[in-house]
Design a protein around this motif. Structure first.
Motif, PDB file in Angstrom:
ATOM      1  N   UNK A   1      11.631   0.780 -16.517  1.00 40.90           N
ATOM      2  CA  UNK A   1      11.261   2.224 -15.402  1.00 40.90           C
ATOM      3  C   UNK A   1      10.141   1.145 -14.431  1.00 40.90           C
ATOM      4  N   UNK A   2      10.371   1.868 -13.364  1.00 37.98           N
ATOM      5  CA  UNK A   2      10.330   1.384 -12.377  1.00 37.98           C
ATOM      6  C   UNK A   2       9.243   2.874 -11.519  1.00 37.98           C
ATOM      7  N   UNK A   3       8.261   2.404 -10.903  1.00 43.87           N
ATOM      8  CA  UNK A   3       7.272   3.363 -10.521  1.00 43.87           C
ATOM      9  C   UNK A   3       7.880   4.293  -8.929  1.00 43.87           C
ATOM     10  N   UNK A   4       8.043   5.079  -8.986  1.00 45.20           N
ATOM     11  CA  UNK A   4       9.746   5.590  -7.501  1.00 45.20           C
ATOM     12  C   UNK A   4       7.919   5.150  -6.577  1.00 45.20           C
ATOM     13  N   UNK A   5       6.855   5.759  -6.197  1.00 36.90           N
ATOM     14  CA  UNK A   5       6.087   4.585  -5.478  1.00 36.90           C
ATOM     15  C   UNK A   5       6.031   3.502  -5.279  1.00 36.90           C
ATOM     16  N   UNK A   6       6.046   2.276  -5.857  1.00 37.61           N
ATOM     17  CA  UNK A   6       5.949   1.283  -5.956  1.00 37.61           C
ATOM     18  C   UNK A   6       7.450   0.870  -5.323  1.00 37.61           C
ATOM     19  N   UNK A   7       8.309   1.398  -5.765  1.00 37.00           N
ATOM     20  CA  UNK A   7      10.077   1.297  -5.309  1.00 37.00           C
ATOM     21  C   UNK A   7      10.668   1.182  -4.011  1.00 37.00           C
ATOM     22  N   UNK A   8      10.285   2.945  -3.311  1.00 32.86           N
ATOM     23  CA  UNK A   8      11.315   2.697  -2.713  1.00 32.86           C
ATOM     24  C   UNK A   8      10.917   2.245  -1.246  1.00 32.86           C
ATOM     25  N   UNK A   9       9.559   1.794  -1.241  1.00 30.75           N
ATOM     26  CA  UNK A   9       9.130   1.089  -0.209  1.00 30.75           C
ATOM     27  C   UNK A   9       9.676  -0.501   0.051  1.00 30.75           C
TER      28      UNK A   9
ATOM     29  N   UNK B   1      16.333  -4.792  -3.684  1.00 29.37           N
ATOM     30  CA  UNK B   1      15.009  -4.641  -2.963  1.00 29.37           C
ATOM     31  C   UNK B   1      15.065  -6.338  -2.762  1.00 29.37           C
ATOM     32  N   UNK B   2      13.617  -5.901  -1.755  1.00 29.81           N
ATOM     33  CA  UNK B   2      12.847  -6.883  -1.023  1.00 29.81           C
ATOM     34  C   UNK B   2      11.570  -7.584  -1.435  1.00 29.81           C
ATOM     35  N   UNK B   3      11.139  -9.305  -1.271  1.00 29.41           N
ATOM     36  CA  UNK B   3      10.076  -9.483  -2.129  1.00 29.41           C
ATOM     37  C   UNK B   3       8.795  -9.130  -0.796  1.00 29.41           C
ATOM     38  N   UNK B   4       8.069  -9.079  -0.392  1.00 26.84           N
ATOM     39  CA  UNK B   4       7.965  -9.395   0.165  1.00 26.84           C
ATOM     40  C   UNK B   4       6.536 -10.151   0.594  1.00 26.84           C
ATOM     41  N   UNK B   5       5.839 -11.555   1.913  1.00 26.07           N
ATOM     42  CA  UNK B   5       4.723 -11.610   1.487  1.00 26.07           C
ATOM     43  C   UNK B   5       3.463 -11.300   1.841  1.00 26.07           C
ATOM     44  N   UNK B   6       2.375 -11.101   1.637  1.00 24.89           N
ATOM     45  CA  UNK B   6       1.355 -11.396   2.288  1.00 24.89           C
ATOM     46  C   UNK B   6       1.351 -10.546   4.185  1.00 24.89           C
ATOM     47  N   UNK B   7       2.081 -11.360   4.810  1.00 24.94           N
ATOM     48  CA  UNK B   7       2.269 -10.876   5.905  1.00 24.94           C
ATOM     49  C   UNK B   7       3.462  -9.833   6.263  1.00 24.94           C
ATOM     50  N   UNK B   8       4.342  -8.930   5.203  1.00 30.14           N
ATOM     51  CA  UNK B   8       5.667  -8.085   5.258  1.00 30.14           C
ATOM     52  C   UNK B   8       6.636  -8.774   5.924  1.00 30.14           C
ATOM     53  N   UNK B   9       6.587 -10.511   5.126  1.00 28.78           N
ATOM     54  CA  UNK B   9       7.742 -10.941   5.553  1.00 28.78           C
ATOM     55  C   UNK B   9       8.844 -10.637   4.224  1.00 28.78           C
TER      56      UNK B   9
ATOM     57  N   UNK C   1       3.097  -2.069   2.443  1.00 25.77           N
ATOM     58  CA  UNK C   1       3.362  -3.033   1.045  1.00 25.77           C
ATOM     59  C   UNK C   1       2.688  -2.361  -0.105  1.00 25.77           C
ATOM     60  N   UNK C   2       3.915  -2.417  -1.251  1.00 23.61           N
ATOM     61  CA  UNK C   2       3.663  -2.115  -2.256  1.00 23.61           C
ATOM     62  C   UNK C   2       2.669  -2.968  -2.795  1.00 23.61           C
ATOM     63  N   UNK C   3       1.020  -2.754  -3.706  1.00 25.48           N
ATOM     64  CA  UNK C   3       1.147  -3.883  -4.702  1.00 25.48           C
ATOM     65  C   UNK C   3       0.706  -3.273  -6.723  1.00 25.48           C
TER      66      UNK C   3
END
Length: 431
Positions: free
Chosen positions: A410-418, A366-374, A21-23
């Motif tokens: 600009x969005x960092x590719x490592x954080x956006x791709x997942x 893109x999705x927004x995920x909670x702490x449980x990857x939901x 999960x991106x942080x």
């Protein structure tokens, strides 16, 4: 479960690996000032979680005055500030762009807006100003609805014939995907953007789009099925290769546009934004959209807001006359938990880069995920470029119609791709 078939052009989800999960901060402005990627304003979870006689609007050449007359007429209707912007567009050659469905130019459509009646309650001058402003800076296009103020409430209720529900007075917009398409029209096809603005604000309250049947499906039978399933108002040419689709907003879009014509605040939608976004949402939701409440029904989305990736793909194919494949990159279970990915991240990246190299912006969900990857939210933005900074960090250059910024980010590719759930990709970019 999400149905997979050649008709809906969805690539099956295959669990290859599980991503982390991106942080941290995901987005930064072009000038390198940090900015957090806000939690999406739309909560259209179903877009991310698998679940069970048209005539041309072309301008007749015998009615088109000389270019000088058109220019003088348009300029005379604008204030000094907008006139200066128009002059700059002229210097850039944008006014003479004719890359529209009927071959009409930006200037010709502005002239029609200036000289032909608009829908009652909309100003010719305001529509022209909206078009000029959007073409000069497409990043100014927003999905922010705007409120219905107290002083407009009685008028709105008279127009709709019913009491305005409280939730309609301050709508949290779910029109991110169609606002992204509107941005692409203004930035990539200015003449078509101006043609849409002219047609949707005219007495016809619609615009016709002639496309190839192959733009929306492989094979005539599949194309006819798609047109029927989306309840399109269409005429198929006798050659069975071309189809003309009539695109129109719902009736309450007029009400919304009239409110914005008189009561628009900063960072809210323009009249043109209202009409184009409502028309595209109406097309994608099988003509079930209500612009007053931002709610839709329709057979492909059990949620009441936004468009699914399948619906989005259809609208994008019609608007941009380019067949797309809706690639679903994330694998989510029936409860909305991220369980894996369809592609390795490098492959996802290459799909996007190849599309950009071919001159196409890429609208992604893109999705927004909670702490449980939901998944607890989703949003659509447009990738318009890619760059590497002096430190070797890679960035996607994007437009977000919900960030209240009139510039790219600009969005960092490592954080956006997942976080990418889906994107409309051409067959050529898929290799």
């Amino acid at each position: 479960m999400l149905k997979i078939s050649k008709i809906n052009n969805v690539i099956p989800v295959i669990k290859n690996h599980t991503g982390n999960k991106a942080e941290g901060s995901l987005m930064t402005k072009i000038n390198t000032l940090p900015a957090d990627l806000a939690k999406p304003s739309t909560n259209n979870l179903q877009a991310y979680i698998p679940s069970f006689s048209a005539k041309s609007n072309g301008t007749s050449s015998d009615r088109i005055p000389s270019r000088n007359v058109q220019m003088r007429t348009v300029k005379s209707s604008l204030d000094n500030k907008t006139r200066a912007v128009l002059t700059e567009l002229d210097k850039q050659g944008i006014l003479d762009d004719t890359n529209s469905n009927d071959g009409s130019s930006v200037l010709e459509n502005l002239y029609k807006i200036a000289t032909e009646p608009r829908i009652q309650g909309l100003s010719n001058t305001q529509i022209m100003k909206d078009v000029v402003t959007a073409l000069s800076n497409p990043y100014s296009i927003t999905q922010k609805f705007g409120d219905i103020p107290d002083e407009a409430l009685n008028e709105v209720e008279q127009q709709t014939g019913e009491k305005v529900p409280d939730e309609a007075r301050n709508v949290i917009s779910s029109s991110c995907v169609v606002a992204s398409m509107e941005f692409n029209l203004a930035s990539r096809k200015p003449a078509e953007f101006a043609r849409f603005a002219e047609g949707l604000s005219s007495k016809n309250y619609s615009v016709d789009k002639k496309i190839k049947m192959s733009d929306i499906a492989n094979g005539t039978v599949s194309a006819i099925w798609t047109l029927r399933e989306f309840n399109t108002d269409n005429i198929i040419d006798k050659n069975w290769e071309d189809v003309t689709i009539n695109i129109k907003p719902d009736r309450n879009a007029i009400v919304r546009a009239r409110v914005q014509n008189s009561y628009r605040d900063n960072n809210e939608r323009s009249c043109v934004d209202v009409l184009i976004q409502s028309a595209l949402l109406n097309l994608g939701s099988q003509h079930t959209y209500d612009a007053l409440t931002d709610v839709r029904t329709g057979k492909f989305n059990p949620d009441k807001n936004g468009l699914t990736d399948f619906e989005k793909n259809f609208v994008e194919e019609v608007v941009f006359e380019t067949p797309k494949i809706s690639v679903v990159y994330q694998s989510l279970d029936e409860n909305g938990y991220l369980t894996g990915y369809n592609c390795e991240r490098e492959e996802t990246k290459q799909h996007i880069l190849k599309s950009l190299a071919a001159g196409q912006n890429v609208i992604i969900g893109y999705t927004h995920l909670d702490d449980n990857n939901k998944v607890d939210g989703g949003h659509e933005i447009t990738i318009i470029g890619y760059k590497q900074d002096e430190n070797g960090n890679n960035w996607f250059i994007c437009n977000d119609t919900d960030d209240e910024k009139d510039e790219p980010v600009m969005i960092n590719e490592e954080k956006l791709l997942p976080l990418i759930h889906h994107a409309g990709i051409t067959q050529e970019a898929l290799g």
